[in-house]
Design a protein around this motif. Structure first.
Motif, mmCIF file in Angstrom:
data_model
loop_
_atom_site.group_PDB
_atom_site.id
_atom_site.type_symbol
_atom_site.label_atom_id
_atom_site.label_comp_id
_atom_site.label_asym_id
_atom_site.label_seq_id
_atom_site.Cartn_x
_atom_site.Cartn_y
_atom_site.Cartn_z
ATOM 1 N N ARG A 110 19.186 -25.235 21.060
ATOM 2 C CA ARG A 110 18.083 -25.234 22.035
ATOM 3 C C ARG A 110 18.373 -24.338 23.232
ATOM 4 O O ARG A 110 17.466 -23.994 23.989
ATOM 5 C CB ARG A 110 17.777 -26.652 22.501
ATOM 6 C CG ARG A 110 18.916 -27.367 23.187
ATOM 7 C CD ARG A 110 18.452 -28.730 23.653
ATOM 8 N NE ARG A 110 19.529 -29.481 24.270
ATOM 9 C CZ ARG A 110 19.340 -30.589 24.983
ATOM 10 N NH1 ARG A 110 18.123 -31.040 25.174
ATOM 11 N NH2 ARG A 110 20.368 -31.226 25.509
ATOM 12 N N TYR A 111 19.645 -23.976 23.401
ATOM 13 C CA TYR A 111 20.011 -23.065 24.492
ATOM 14 C C TYR A 111 20.076 -21.614 24.037
ATOM 15 O O TYR A 111 19.775 -20.712 24.818
ATOM 16 C CB TYR A 111 21.371 -23.453 25.067
ATOM 17 C CG TYR A 111 21.375 -24.733 25.871
ATOM 18 C CD1 TYR A 111 21.104 -24.732 27.238
ATOM 19 C CD2 TYR A 111 21.643 -25.958 25.253
ATOM 20 C CE1 TYR A 111 21.104 -25.902 27.974
ATOM 21 C CE2 TYR A 111 21.646 -27.139 25.983
ATOM 22 C CZ TYR A 111 21.373 -27.100 27.336
ATOM 23 O OH TYR A 111 21.367 -28.270 28.058
ATOM 24 N N ILE A 112 20.502 -21.385 22.803
ATOM 25 C CA ILE A 112 20.820 -20.015 22.407
ATOM 26 C C ILE A 112 19.668 -19.293 21.709
ATOM 27 O O ILE A 112 19.655 -18.057 21.674
ATOM 28 C CB ILE A 112 22.075 -19.976 21.509
ATOM 29 C CG1 ILE A 112 21.818 -20.657 20.169
ATOM 30 C CG2 ILE A 112 23.264 -20.598 22.228
ATOM 31 C CD1 ILE A 112 23.015 -20.604 19.224
ATOM 32 N N LEU A 113 18.725 -20.022 21.150
ATOM 33 C CA LEU A 113 17.640 -19.356 20.432
ATOM 34 C C LEU A 113 16.617 -18.760 21.390
ATOM 35 O O LEU A 113 16.311 -19.337 22.433
ATOM 36 C CB LEU A 113 16.926 -20.332 19.493
ATOM 37 C CG LEU A 113 17.731 -20.938 18.339
ATOM 38 C CD1 LEU A 113 16.804 -21.718 17.414
ATOM 39 C CD2 LEU A 113 18.494 -19.872 17.567
ATOM 40 N N ASP A 114 16.085 -17.603 21.010
ATOM 41 C CA ASP A 114 14.968 -17.027 21.756
ATOM 42 C C ASP A 114 13.719 -17.882 21.520
ATOM 43 O O ASP A 114 13.636 -18.632 20.541
ATOM 44 C CB ASP A 114 14.699 -15.592 21.296
ATOM 45 C CG ASP A 114 15.882 -14.675 21.553
ATOM 46 O OD1 ASP A 114 16.676 -14.978 22.467
ATOM 47 O OD2 ASP A 114 15.999 -13.659 20.825
#
Length: 223
Positions: free
Chosen positions: A85-89
């Motif tokens: 949830r932090y790393i995906l665009d």
């Protein structure tokens, strides 16, 4: 797990915490090794009582190990899900996940429509990290050699020590010695072109992004 088993587990964990919190465990082990040199049964019995390492301590350790033997799988699965949830665009979509720790038959931990990624949820000591180094090199190598136009990402928890490893002169023969399939793949591709970790890393470092999870997921993986 029923209430009685829970109580036994919690008591066992408390026993281990009381033991390990007294002093550095490595120092404790060194002390035992020193004190038991030349010891007979009477000295051994005395040391067991003095250091509180009797059969109850052993039983507590066995109970805890048995009940949390799957903890690595839990950390791997829940860690990846929380990281995503932090790393995906915003417009990025997951194509597949491999949430189980170890060999699950899938090539990478995560593949999206934009990236392939491996995750390492292990803390490095900065000293005896041989097994961690071997495992991390394997993931880096497999990412680096995979043909794709997507981003290649290796997510780790200790970038400083990981980069220190990749830039050192540890012999590749040593790093690859415990994984025959990776060893064969590497030497089939490169023969003896590279002899150290740093030589191969210099050759491939622009292909794989090494990303510290503590930087991209603030507060999530701090202990």
């Amino acid at each position: 797990m029923n209430e009685t088993n829970n109580s036994v587990l919690f008591q066992s964990i408390e026993t281990l915490l009381n033991f390990t919190n007294q002093q550095n465990l490595t120092d404790t082990i060194s002390k035992l090794e020193y004190c038991l040199r030349g010891a007979g049964t009477s000295q051994i019995n005395g040391l067991i009582e003095q250091e509180n390492i009797d059969k109850d301590m052993l039983k507590a350790a066995i109970i805890v190990k048995k009940n949390i033997s799957q903890i690595d799988v839990v950390i791997h699965a829940v860690g990846i899900v929380n990281a995503l949830r932090y790393i995906l665009d915003e417009d990025e979509k997951v194509e597949y996940l491999s949430l189980g720790a170890g060999n699950t038959g899938k090539r990478f931990d995560v593949e999206t429509d934009k990236r392939i990624a491996e995750f390492k949820f292990i803390s490095w000591s900065g000293k005896s990290d041989t097994i961690r180094q071997n495992s991390t090199f394997k993931d880096f190598f497999e990412l680096a050699e995979y043909t794709t136009s997507k981003r290649k990402c290796l997510y780790i928890l200790d970038k400083r020590n990981v980069l220190k490893f990749f830039n050192n002169n540890r012999a590749l023969d040593s790093v690859l010695s415990k994984n025959e399939s990776t060893r064969k793949h590497f030497y089939d591709l490169y023969g003896k072109q590279f002899s150290t970790v740093s030589q191969y890393y210099d050759y491939k470092k622009l292909e794989v992004e090494i990303i510290d999870l503590n930087e991209v997921c603030p507060g999530v993986f701090e202990d």
